[in-house]
Scaffold this active site. Structure first.
Site, PDB file in Angstrom:
ATOM      1  N   HIS A 374       1.063  -1.280   0.212  1.00 48.55           N
ATOM      2  CA  HIS A 374      -0.133   0.472  -0.133  1.00 48.55           C
ATOM      3  C   HIS A 374       0.757   1.014   0.283  1.00 48.55           C
ATOM      4  O   HIS A 374       0.385   2.090   0.184  1.00 48.55           O
ATOM      5  CB  HIS A 374      -1.057  -0.070   1.309  1.00 48.55           C
ATOM      6  CG  HIS A 374      -1.839  -1.389   1.497  1.00 48.55           C
ATOM      7  ND1 HIS A 374      -3.505  -0.453   0.271  1.00 48.55           N
ATOM      8  CD2 HIS A 374      -1.835  -2.350   1.768  1.00 48.55           C
ATOM      9  CE1 HIS A 374      -3.960  -2.083   1.164  1.00 48.55           C
ATOM     10  NE2 HIS A 374      -3.262  -2.496   1.604  1.00 48.55           N
ATOM     11  N   LYS A 567      -8.882  13.892   4.947  1.00 47.64           N
ATOM     12  CA  LYS A 567      -7.466  12.319   4.985  1.00 47.64           C
ATOM     13  C   LYS A 567      -7.264  11.665   5.740  1.00 47.64           C
ATOM     14  O   LYS A 567      -7.354  13.537   6.708  1.00 47.64           O
ATOM     15  CB  LYS A 567      -7.865  11.762   3.395  1.00 47.64           C
ATOM     16  CG  LYS A 567      -7.008  13.388   2.928  1.00 47.64           C
ATOM     17  CD  LYS A 567      -6.042  13.354   1.355  1.00 47.64           C
ATOM     18  CE  LYS A 567      -7.415  13.267   0.896  1.00 47.64           C
ATOM     19  NZ  LYS A 567      -7.562  12.690  -0.406  1.00 47.64           N
ATOM     20  N   ARG A 568      -6.621  11.245   5.963  1.00 47.80           N
ATOM     21  CA  ARG A 568      -5.316  12.167   6.889  1.00 47.80           C
ATOM     22  C   ARG A 568      -4.448  12.277   7.231  1.00 47.80           C
ATOM     23  O   ARG A 568      -4.141  12.893   5.709  1.00 47.80           O
ATOM     24  CB  ARG A 568      -4.369  10.065   7.331  1.00 47.80           C
ATOM     25  CG  ARG A 568      -5.384   8.973   7.772  1.00 47.80           C
ATOM     26  CD  ARG A 568      -5.178   9.372   9.098  1.00 47.80           C
ATOM     27  NE  ARG A 568      -4.321   9.387  10.656  1.00 47.80           N
ATOM     28  CZ  ARG A 568      -3.852   8.721  10.900  1.00 47.80           C
ATOM     29  NH1 ARG A 568      -4.525   7.277  11.407  1.00 47.80           N
ATOM     30  NH2 ARG A 568      -2.712   9.102  11.569  1.00 47.80           N
ATOM     31  N   LYS A 573       0.055  14.269   1.196  1.00 48.91           N
ATOM     32  CA  LYS A 573      -1.398  14.687   0.553  1.00 48.91           C
ATOM     33  C   LYS A 573      -1.461  15.419   0.650  1.00 48.91           C
ATOM     34  O   LYS A 573      -2.814  16.312   0.147  1.00 48.91           O
ATOM     35  CB  LYS A 573      -2.428  13.829   2.230  1.00 48.91           C
ATOM     36  CG  LYS A 573      -2.085  12.313   1.455  1.00 48.91           C
ATOM     37  CD  LYS A 573      -2.639  11.786   3.286  1.00 48.91           C
ATOM     38  CE  LYS A 573      -3.417  10.573   3.820  1.00 48.91           C
ATOM     39  NZ  LYS A 573      -3.791   9.389   2.410  1.00 48.91           N
ATOM     40  N   THR A 678      -8.915   6.184  -1.597  1.00 40.82           N
ATOM     41  CA  THR A 678     -10.061   5.377  -1.993  1.00 40.82           C
ATOM     42  C   THR A 678     -11.507   6.723  -2.229  1.00 40.82           C
ATOM     43  O   THR A 678     -12.312   6.448  -2.283  1.00 40.82           O
ATOM     44  CB  THR A 678     -10.829   4.281  -1.336  1.00 40.82           C
ATOM     45  OG1 THR A 678     -10.046   4.707  -0.051  1.00 40.82           O
ATOM     46  CG2 THR A 678      -9.988   2.868  -1.475  1.00 40.82           C
ATOM     47  N   LYS A 682     -15.503   7.594  -4.037  1.00 43.70           N
ATOM     48  CA  LYS A 682     -16.986   7.846  -3.122  1.00 43.70           C
ATOM     49  C   LYS A 682     -17.580   9.153  -3.473  1.00 43.70           C
ATOM     50  O   LYS A 682     -18.556   9.095  -3.839  1.00 43.70           O
ATOM     51  CB  LYS A 682     -16.603   7.622  -1.490  1.00 43.70           C
ATOM     52  CG  LYS A 682     -16.391   6.641  -0.857  1.00 43.70           C
ATOM     53  CD  LYS A 682     -15.300   6.526   0.707  1.00 43.70           C
ATOM     54  CE  LYS A 682     -14.551   5.260   1.084  1.00 43.70           C
ATOM     55  NZ  LYS A 682     -13.930   5.426   1.817  1.00 43.70           N
TER      56      LYS A 682
HETATM   57  O1  BZD Z   1      -4.126   2.316   1.624  1.00 43.14           O
HETATM   58  C1  BZD Z   1      -3.398   3.723   2.017  1.00 43.14           C
HETATM   59  C2  BZD Z   1      -2.728   4.215   1.021  1.00 43.14           C
HETATM   60  O2  BZD Z   1      -1.972   5.077   1.515  1.00 43.14           O
HETATM   61  C3  BZD Z   1      -4.241   5.148   0.410  1.00 43.14           C
HETATM   62  O3  BZD Z   1      -3.334   5.342  -1.101  1.00 43.14           O
HETATM   63  C4  BZD Z   1      -4.322   3.356  -0.103  1.00 43.14           C
HETATM   64  O4  BZD Z   1      -6.162   3.831  -0.682  1.00 43.14           O
HETATM   65  C5  BZD Z   1      -5.205   2.525   0.905  1.00 43.14           C
HETATM   66  C6  BZD Z   1      -6.426   1.508   0.115  1.00 43.14           C
HETATM   67  O5  BZD Z   1      -5.060   1.051  -0.583  1.00 43.14           O
HETATM   68  N1  BZD Z   1      -2.352   3.413   3.013  1.00 43.14           N
HETATM   69  C7  BZD Z   1      -3.083   3.314   4.264  1.00 43.14           C
HETATM   70  O6  BZD Z   1      -3.549   3.548   4.633  1.00 43.14           O
HETATM   71  N2  BZD Z   1      -1.681   3.167   5.470  1.00 43.14           N
HETATM   72  C8  BZD Z   1      -2.100   2.984   7.160  1.00 43.14           C
HETATM   73  O7  BZD Z   1      -3.348   2.926   7.134  1.00 43.14           O
HETATM   74  C9  BZD Z   1      -1.011   2.246   7.622  1.00 43.14           C
HETATM   75  C10 BZD Z   1      -1.492   1.516   8.705  1.00 43.14           C
HETATM   76  C11 BZD Z   1      -0.851   1.805   9.478  1.00 43.14           C
HETATM   77  C12 BZD Z   1       0.793   1.025   9.427  1.00 43.14           C
HETATM   78  C13 BZD Z   1       0.965   1.702   8.208  1.00 43.14           C
HETATM   79  C14 BZD Z   1       0.358   2.356   7.183  1.00 43.14           C
END
Ligand code: BZD
Length: 828
Positions: A374, A567-568, A573, A678, A682
């Site tokens: 990811h 988003k986070r 980002k 994602t 939405k």
């Molecule tokens: O995963 C996200 C990516 O940043 C997005 O681009 C992607 O759409 C989504 C789904 O594939 N990654 C995360 O959300 N990662 C985490 O939340 C995470 C959690 C714990 C440790 C490392 C990363």
């Protein structure tokens, strides 16, 4: 088998077997019964929380009946099963989803009305199951919905955290984290006190030769912690399949108390030990993009992998098939590298406990696992220090070294000329201390590796896994572009739009086959349809405006253009790009005459998202957004022309209100950094347009909906490296003049003490602007102007949004799951 009812008594049993409610009256009767008995409340003591409890329990009963039947059917058919290992499942609320998937929401709504409650009030009583950070966790939740809907025999495995992702409060413009204790009343989980696994930690390995001269390894001593299963039913939409999500909870392995200690007067010590065991599943780590190497996190990972694999192997062994059949019965998907220890753990089981030879065991392991990546961000790639792994998991470290040794031999044989390659691809990084590279272990131990959008899947092949493509060939690497479940993200979040679409397509089949949406393109010129579509968007904006007023006391005009980025919070980002753009807009408005202002398109900029508690720069960005809001929202010159709102504590249930309410949403990561995204899907599915970079799934969204229907801007991923290089070495890196103007007012203290924002500004001005904020600024501002202009033509805008919705069929998570099933899992 021993626990089943004897043949002779089964008739009586079946006669009284639980049945599901079918009518409004039966529903009401069950709700009242649960409130009066299960919850011990009454007519005179029933608030909305109790009503929620009653309704949830009534629906839970329905789910349980189908859940038992599904598990029964699967046990006897014994098909190949999919196991989705994810440390995170960001489920959100369950009740609304259960009602819609079962198809009884209307009945329940009517029944509830008769009992004196409104459906929305009851639904909003439920706490989110917030067992995830962001996209990765929500993807896992969407996948469970699709797996059940498509009738795949599938289990999710995770941890039962006592505390989910923290609750975010904004105090004086700063993020404050508050623990999320969510288990007070959780009707959706079933403790299985009889399903436990003892998990070992620490200790040492003893080796000896048996009579036949075979080397035997025994992992001895150390400590045991017990994993207890908690199960939650996952109903499919419009199907009876109800799958299982199994969450492990940790507790001390020797019952309530350690009686030796208890008897010798060490009562406190034994309780403390109990609590220490419980900390393993106590809290979800809130870092979504920085690897911190904490021992407790590694303990969580192993605890969960060991318990899950024990469970999977136990189920396989019931069928008494030969070990070589294991990969024909079991597919395990690793959601990122967090469950990578499952690879050496399965090796350990096969070698040490089942007595298989290495080659046979390894072949089984490779065929069983698939790995989903990811991220390509280097700081997010998991590594664990060798001394830590040695200490906690001595046998696993040996196995990892053996896996590596075999792999090194293989590479040496096949690439004798490339001596450097061995060091580059070794699972063990030769640093001080040495580190285990989990992503490499995951690649080597799996038969397929996938990225989550086309660009991302291409990038992993040319960057982090480049050598592995040479070693294994390109076929080991594949793409499965992410998707979202249309049940939650259309039908549940936007019931009116779902109903409008259904009215044109003659039913709700599109919720099971989202490609059917293309048929609404035929209505793009239909007056009635357009009017209704536009009214729905407006109503959804009113709903968000109402929420904004209630939650934050800020009045926003629903006729404004709603611009949303949720988003986070992360530098990659680029919420900072957005807020700098907002400041620029504000300065331009201030420069205008009252006459000129009248021509301006009013806009509300919404932000939402959590920062990792230790990520200071992200917290600074939140602070700046709030400070800008405080100034802009109270500026009499500006009025409704610009509002800035930070929506506190963004989560799944809030996303259900937010996503249907956008005109524009922002997906503006530095090209090449966002694996997929994602929420972009939405927003578009709900009739909003996107401003975005050529990154992640934005690219495929553009391909599907057409480039006239999206606002792309900024540098391309292939140019990022050169730009970064130039920032540092070319000597003539100049900040964009418009951005320079924004920095000048920040420095002048327009948004409070400038010192608070100096690190943020300096990361761009002095430290190389790693995320290319300055490089993309002019293009961003120009594109926002195009958006303002385009929005003025409401008819053309409406055409774009309807067309876009109709072309979003590809982004259903059902499509993803079918692709995984066919390309990776080989299940039906
Ligand atoms: O995963 C996200 C990516 O940043 C997005 O681009 C992607 O759409 C989504 C789904 O594939 N990654 C995360 O959300 N990662 C985490 O939340 C995470 C959690 C714990 C440790 C490392 C990363």
């Amino acid at each position: 088998v021993e626990a089943s009812i004897p043949e002779g008594q089964r008739a009586a049993w079946k006669k009284f077997s639980a049945t599901e409610f079918k009518t409004k009256d039966e529903f009401e009767s069950e709700v009242v019964k649960h409130i009066e008995t299960t919850l011990a409340r009454s007519l005179f003591n029933c608030d909305e929380a109790a009503a929620y409890g009653g309704v949830a329990l009534a629906f839970r009963d329905r789910l349980v009946i189908e859940w038992n039947r599904t598990q029964q059917r699967q046990s006897s058919a014994d098909p190949k099963r999919v196991y989705y290992l994810s440390l995170e499942f960001l489920m959100g609320r369950a009740l609304d989803n259960a009602m819609l998937n079962v198809g009884m929401k209307d009945v329940a709504k009517e029944g509830l009305g008769e009992l004196g409650f409104r459906m929305e009030d009851v639904i909003s009583q439920e706490r989110d199951a917030a067992l995830g950070n962001g996209g990765l966790g929500r993807l896992a939740a969407c996948f469970l919905d699709s797996l059940a809907t498509l009738n795949y025999p599938a289990w999710g495995y995770a941890l039962r955290y006592k505390y989910g992702i923290f609750k975010q409060e904004i105090v004086d413009g700063y993020q404050v984290e508050v623990p999320d204790y969510w288990l007070d009343f959780n009707p959706w989980e079933f403790p299985r006190h009889d399903v436990t696994v003892d998990v070992q930690f620490y200790g040492h390995v003893r080796k000896y030769m048996d009579e036949s001269g075979k080397q035997i390894s025994v992992w001895e001593d150390g400590e045991l912690v017990t994993a207890v299963a908690y199960d939650a039913p996952i109903p499919g939409f419009g199907t009876r399949t109800t799958n299982n999500l199994r969450l492990w909870s940790s507790k001390a392995s020797h019952g309530e108390f350690d009686f030796t200690k208890f008897n010798s007067g060490e009562y406190e010590a034994s309780v403390a030990e109990q609590q220490r065991a419980e900390t393993i599943s106590a809290v979800l780590y809130p870092n979504d993009s920085l690897e911190r190497g904490k021992e407790l996190r590694l303990k969580q990972q192993y605890f969960w992998c060991a318990a899950s694999l024990f469970d999977i192997v136990r189920r396989f062994k019931k069928s008494r098939k030969a070990w070589k059949e294991f990969p024909n019965q079991v597919a395990i998907q690793l959601n990122d590298t967090h469950p990578t220890l499952a690879i050496p753990e399965l090796m350990r089981i096969l070698l040490d406990q089942e007595g298989l030879e290495w080659d046979e065991a390894w072949s089984i392991v490779q065929k069983t696992f698939g790995y989903t990546n990811h991220t390509v961000l280097p700081e997010a790639l998991e590594k664990w220090s060798v001394p830590l792994v040695q200490h906690l998991l001595p046998r696993h470290l040996q196995i990892i070294y053996d896996i590596n040794l075999n792999f090194m031999h293989y590479v040496e044989r096949n690439f004798p000329k490339d001596r450097e390659m061995l060091g580059r691809v070794s699972i063990i990084e030769e640093s001080t201390p040495k580190m285990v590279r989990m992503a490499y272990l995951a690649v080597i131990g799996s038969h397929k590796v996938n990225g989550v959008a086309e660009l991302h899947s291409d990038l992993i092949k040319t960057t982090i896994f480049k050598d592995f493509v040479k070693i294994y060939g390109p076929d080991k690497f594949t793409n499965v572009t992410n998707g979202i479940t249309p049940r939650r993200w259309l039908h549940q979040a936007n019931p009116r739009l779902s109903e409008l679409i259904a009215s044109k397509l003659g039913g709700y089949d599109f919720l099971r086959d989202l490609t059917l949406l293309h048929k609404i393109e035929a209505y793009v010129d239909d007056k009635e349809f357009r009017k209704e579509f536009q009214e729905i968007k407006y109503a959804n904006k009113v709903r968000l405006a109402k929420y904004t007023k209630e939650a934050h006391g800020i009045s926003v005009n629903p006729s404004s253009l709603f611009d949303i980025q949720v988003k986070r919070i992360h530098e990659y980002k680029r919420q900072q790009l957005n807020i700098f753009g907002v400041i620029y807009r504000y300065l331009e408005l201030k420069d205008m005459s009252p006459e000129e202002r009248k021509k301006v398109q009013p806009r509300v900029s919404f932000f939402g998202g959590k920062a990792a508690p230790g990520y200071w720069m992200a917290k600074t960005i939140i602070h700046l957004i709030n400070q800008v809001g405080a100034v802009v929202n109270n500026d009499k010159d500006i009025g409704d022309l610009l509002k800035v709102v930070f929506l506190e504590d963004y989560n799944v249930s809030k996303a259900e209100i937010i996503c249907p309410a956008s005109d524009i949403s922002e997906h503006i990561s530095t090209a090449g950094t966002e694996a997929s995204g994602t929420s972009n899907m939405k927003f578009v599915l709900n009739g909003g347009l996107v401003i975005g970079t050529c990154d992640g799934a934005n690219i495929e969204i553009t391909r599907e909906i057409g480039e006239d229907n999206i606002f792309l801007f900024g540098n391309l991923s292939e140019d990022v490296e050169d730009l970064r290089h130039a920032h540092t070495y070319s000597g003539d890196f100049a900040i964009d003049p418009k951005l320079e103007r924004v920095f000048a007012v920040i420095r002048a203290g327009r948004f409070g003490d400038a010192a608070q924002f100096s690190a943020l500004v300096n990361s761009i001005v002095e430290h190389g602007d790693y995320y290319l904020v300055s490089d993309d600024f002019a293009s961003y501002i120009d594109t926002q102007k195009l958006i303002d202009a385009a929005y003025k033509d409401q008819e053309a805008w409406l055409t774009k949004t309807i067309t876009s919705v109709s072309r979003m069929g590809f982004f259903s998570s059902d499509r993803c799951i079918d692709e995984y099933a066919e390309m990776i899992w080989n299940v039906e």
